[in-house]
Design an enzyme around this catalytic site. Structure first.
Site, PDB file in Angstrom:
ATOM      1  N   ARG A 178      -2.406  -4.522  15.893  1.00 22.25           N
ATOM      2  CA  ARG A 178      -2.037  -3.153  15.554  1.00 22.25           C
ATOM      3  C   ARG A 178      -3.233  -2.215  15.709  1.00 22.25           C
ATOM      4  O   ARG A 178      -4.268  -2.418  15.102  1.00 22.25           O
ATOM      5  CB  ARG A 178      -1.479  -3.092  14.131  1.00 22.25           C
ATOM      6  CG  ARG A 178      -0.065  -3.634  14.013  1.00 22.25           C
ATOM      7  CD  ARG A 178       0.413  -3.731  12.593  1.00 22.25           C
ATOM      8  NE  ARG A 178      -0.212  -4.850  11.883  1.00 22.25           N
ATOM      9  CZ  ARG A 178       0.134  -5.239  10.657  1.00 22.25           C
ATOM     10  NH1 ARG A 178       1.075  -4.586  10.005  1.00 22.25           N
ATOM     11  NH2 ARG A 178      -0.474  -6.265  10.090  1.00 22.25           N
ATOM     12  N   LEU A 201      -7.369  -7.234   0.755  1.00 18.93           N
ATOM     13  CA  LEU A 201      -7.588  -8.438   1.551  1.00 18.93           C
ATOM     14  C   LEU A 201      -8.097  -8.085   2.939  1.00 18.93           C
ATOM     15  O   LEU A 201      -7.554  -7.200   3.598  1.00 18.93           O
ATOM     16  CB  LEU A 201      -6.285  -9.234   1.685  1.00 18.93           C
ATOM     17  CG  LEU A 201      -5.569  -9.593   0.379  1.00 18.93           C
ATOM     18  CD1 LEU A 201      -4.263 -10.322   0.694  1.00 18.93           C
ATOM     19  CD2 LEU A 201      -6.456 -10.449  -0.504  1.00 18.93           C
ATOM     20  N   CYS A 248      -4.329  -1.479   8.204  1.00 15.76           N
ATOM     21  CA  CYS A 248      -4.708  -0.702   7.017  1.00 15.76           C
ATOM     22  C   CYS A 248      -5.398   0.620   7.341  1.00 15.76           C
ATOM     23  O   CYS A 248      -4.881   1.685   7.014  1.00 15.76           O
ATOM     24  CB  CYS A 248      -5.613  -1.544   6.117  1.00 15.76           C
ATOM     25  SG  CYS A 248      -4.809  -2.991   5.414  1.00 15.76           S
ATOM     26  N   ILE A 256     -21.292  -0.650   9.359  1.00 17.87           N
ATOM     27  CA  ILE A 256     -22.076   0.300  10.146  1.00 17.87           C
ATOM     28  C   ILE A 256     -22.442  -0.298  11.510  1.00 17.87           C
ATOM     29  O   ILE A 256     -23.441   0.076  12.113  1.00 17.87           O
ATOM     30  CB  ILE A 256     -23.346   0.785   9.401  1.00 17.87           C
ATOM     31  CG1 ILE A 256     -24.305  -0.373   9.106  1.00 17.87           C
ATOM     32  CG2 ILE A 256     -22.977   1.526   8.136  1.00 17.87           C
ATOM     33  CD1 ILE A 256     -25.682   0.109   8.643  1.00 17.87           C
ATOM     34  N   LYS A 263      -3.430   3.523   9.306  1.00 19.27           N
ATOM     35  CA  LYS A 263      -2.279   4.006   8.539  1.00 19.27           C
ATOM     36  C   LYS A 263      -2.710   4.693   7.247  1.00 19.27           C
ATOM     37  O   LYS A 263      -2.187   5.751   6.882  1.00 19.27           O
ATOM     38  CB  LYS A 263      -1.357   2.823   8.231  1.00 19.27           C
ATOM     39  CG  LYS A 263      -0.137   3.165   7.382  1.00 19.27           C
ATOM     40  CD  LYS A 263       0.843   2.017   7.342  1.00 19.27           C
ATOM     41  CE  LYS A 263       0.280   0.820   6.610  1.00 19.27           C
ATOM     42  NZ  LYS A 263       0.214   1.006   5.149  1.00 19.27           N
ATOM     43  N   ASN A 275     -10.090   2.309   1.639  1.00 19.84           N
ATOM     44  CA  ASN A 275      -9.952   2.169   3.084  1.00 19.84           C
ATOM     45  C   ASN A 275     -10.490   3.388   3.831  1.00 19.84           C
ATOM     46  O   ASN A 275     -11.095   3.262   4.895  1.00 19.84           O
ATOM     47  CB  ASN A 275      -8.490   1.926   3.460  1.00 19.84           C
ATOM     48  CG  ASN A 275      -8.076   0.485   3.242  1.00 19.84           C
ATOM     49  OD1 ASN A 275      -8.923  -0.378   3.010  1.00 19.84           O
ATOM     50  ND2 ASN A 275      -6.796   0.208   3.289  1.00 19.84           N
ATOM     51  N   THR A 304       0.860  -1.183   0.000  1.00 18.07           N
ATOM     52  CA  THR A 304       0.000   0.000   0.000  1.00 18.07           C
ATOM     53  C   THR A 304       0.897   1.233   0.000  1.00 18.07           C
ATOM     54  O   THR A 304       1.637   1.480   0.952  1.00 18.07           O
ATOM     55  CB  THR A 304      -0.916   0.015   1.223  1.00 18.07           C
ATOM     56  OG1 THR A 304      -1.760  -1.143   1.183  1.00 18.07           O
ATOM     57  CG2 THR A 304      -1.783   1.265   1.244  1.00 18.07           C
TER      58      THR A 304
END
Length: 444
Positions: A335, A156, A267, A257, A270, A215, A121
């Site tokens: 994370r 993914l 993801c 939601i 960041k 994202n 990414t």
């Protein structure tokens, strides 16, 4: 095809294994010799359902290999994937040092035409930097070798990555060369036997942007719903009913939601920061993106604040059973997990934590919570309940969905549940005599 995947983290290992599953000859490269030695023995560094068996099957079939030798494997491959980490820098931007180090190594060692694919990414413009880095190394060698840089972002979901890769809802290919695009189409063709319409081609910069926007959009839905949940609680509405009411609108849908303790993982946090930073670098203040991040940071401590409201600022002498440490089920990834923030907040106020997670306890004990005092780890969810004043649910693992509430009541000092994922029926718990605290609704 002969493929080299550089980087054996989450993206690289899953991608390489799935490409091998479709009959390609794949070598996964990493500079960590210990990690490569373990992979050769079938020891997988991450938890992802189905991955271990697929790795072993393809190693046995000799379609999947592991190595530390990039030079040798570049000579053998048609397409090289860059799948190394892009950690967040201090200013919120993506750190490209590892991507560009790999690009430099490719430029130093490539001896025939190659397609180089950015699978990591990366922000808009990274392909240009990769291209310039490779060209610079070729120039030093007085070599003129044709190559093309492609953006092929991954989409993914941790916990369902194998299924996502093998049956993708879309694959995005960013390329400025027709022949390269055709080769990438051929590589992905086995994954689209029913319809190639889901393979979307575009220019490189648009492909790079697509990953961040996807994202950020999903993160926005989460933060928006959490903001609504907090308002619902203040006005006496039930956010779970509101969610059903708006989710029935096909333009909105039910995914992402669900109110809770905020998003985490590798993801969303960041990428939202990186997109905000990208906008700032071009002189634009992305107020909505900034708000998404602000709401999420605040949301991670909502459950902690409910606990403090219930028991007071000083939690000395209080013990809490925590169910779930990973940022989501079906992964050991912690994370930016809400559990980190909540446990630290409770611990600094003197609380004792008894934690259980099906997969993430080793990560918690040895890394994310290693310096947090008064945290113990247990073999089952019920083991955590002994002498605890309340149970706190933070990850919606399946084994937590229908617990024995009579067992909870008998083990806890008081029948109190703090639910950071809104998993249980509040009226049912009330009938059983529980105090039940959730997100987006006044407590019962």
């Amino acid at each position: 095809m002969n493929l080299t995947v550089i980087g054996t983290g989450y993206v690289g290992l899953v991608s390489g294994t799935c490409f091998a599953e479709m009959g390609n000859n794949v070598t996964c490269i990493d500079i960590d010799s210990k990690k490569i030695a373990e992979l050769k023995k079938g020891i997988i560094p991450i938890y992802e359902p189905g991955l271990e068996a697929m790795v072993q099957r393809n190693v046995d079939n000799k379609t999947l290999h592991f190595s530390t030798d990039l030079h040798l494997n570049l000579d053998r491959c048609d397409i090289a994937f860059i799948a190394v980490g892009t950690p967040m820098g201090e200013d919120g931007s993506a750190d490209l040092q590892y991507v560009l180090q790999v690009a430099s190594e490719i430029g130093k060692h490539m001896n025939h035409p190659l397609i180089i694919v950015d699978k990591s990414t990366v922000p808009v413009g990274t392909a240009d930097k990769v291209k310039a880095t490779i060209e610079n190394e070729l120039k030093k060698r007085n070599k003129n070798i044709e190559f093309h840089v492609v953006s092929n972002p991954e989409f993914l979901k941790e916990g369902d990555a194998i299924n996502d890769f093998m049956k993708p809802d879309r694959v995005v290919i960013g390329s400025d060369d027709e022949n390269t695009t055709a080769k990438m189409r051929a590589l992905y063709a086995p994954f689209f036997r029913s319809s190639m319409d889901r393979l979307i081609t575009m220019d490189v910069r648009s492909a790079e942007m697509t990953k961040y926007v996807a994202n950020a959009m999903l993160a926005t839905k989460i933060s928006f719903m959490n903001e609504i949940a907090n308002i619902c609680e203040l006005v006496g509405a039930d956010v779970n009913k509101v969610r059903i009411g708006i989710g029935s609108d096909s333009r909105i849908g039910y995914s992402f939601i669900y109110p809770g303790s905020g998003y985490g993982g590798s993801c969303f946090p960041k990428d939202v920061k990186a997109l905000h930073r990208t906008a700032a670098q071009h002189g634009y203040e992305a107020q909505l993106i900034n708000a998404v991040e602000t709401v999420n940071d605040r949301q991670k401590l909502v459950i902690a604040k409910k606990i403090i409201t219930r028991y007071g600022e000083d939690l000395s002498g209080k013990t809490f059973a925590v169910w779930g440490l990973a940022f989501k089920p079906q992964t050991n990834d912690m994370r930016e997990a809400a559990a980190i923030y909540i446990i630290k907040e409770l611990s600094k106020r003197g609380a004792t934590i008894q934690a259980y997670d099906p997969k993430a306890m080793e990560e918690a004990e040895h890394f994310y919570l290693k310096d947090v005092p008064n945290v113990s780890y247990h073999h089952s969810k019920y083991d955590t309940l002994k002498d605890a004043d309340a149970m706190i649910l933070l990850t919606e693992w399946k084994e937590f969905r229908s617990p024995d509430f009579e067992e909870l009541k008998s083990q806890l000092n008081e029948p109190v549940i703090f639910d950071g994922r809104n998993q249980y029926n509040d009226s049912s718990l009330k009938k059983q005599g529980f105090e039940y605290y959730q997100i987006g609704k006044k407590s019962v």
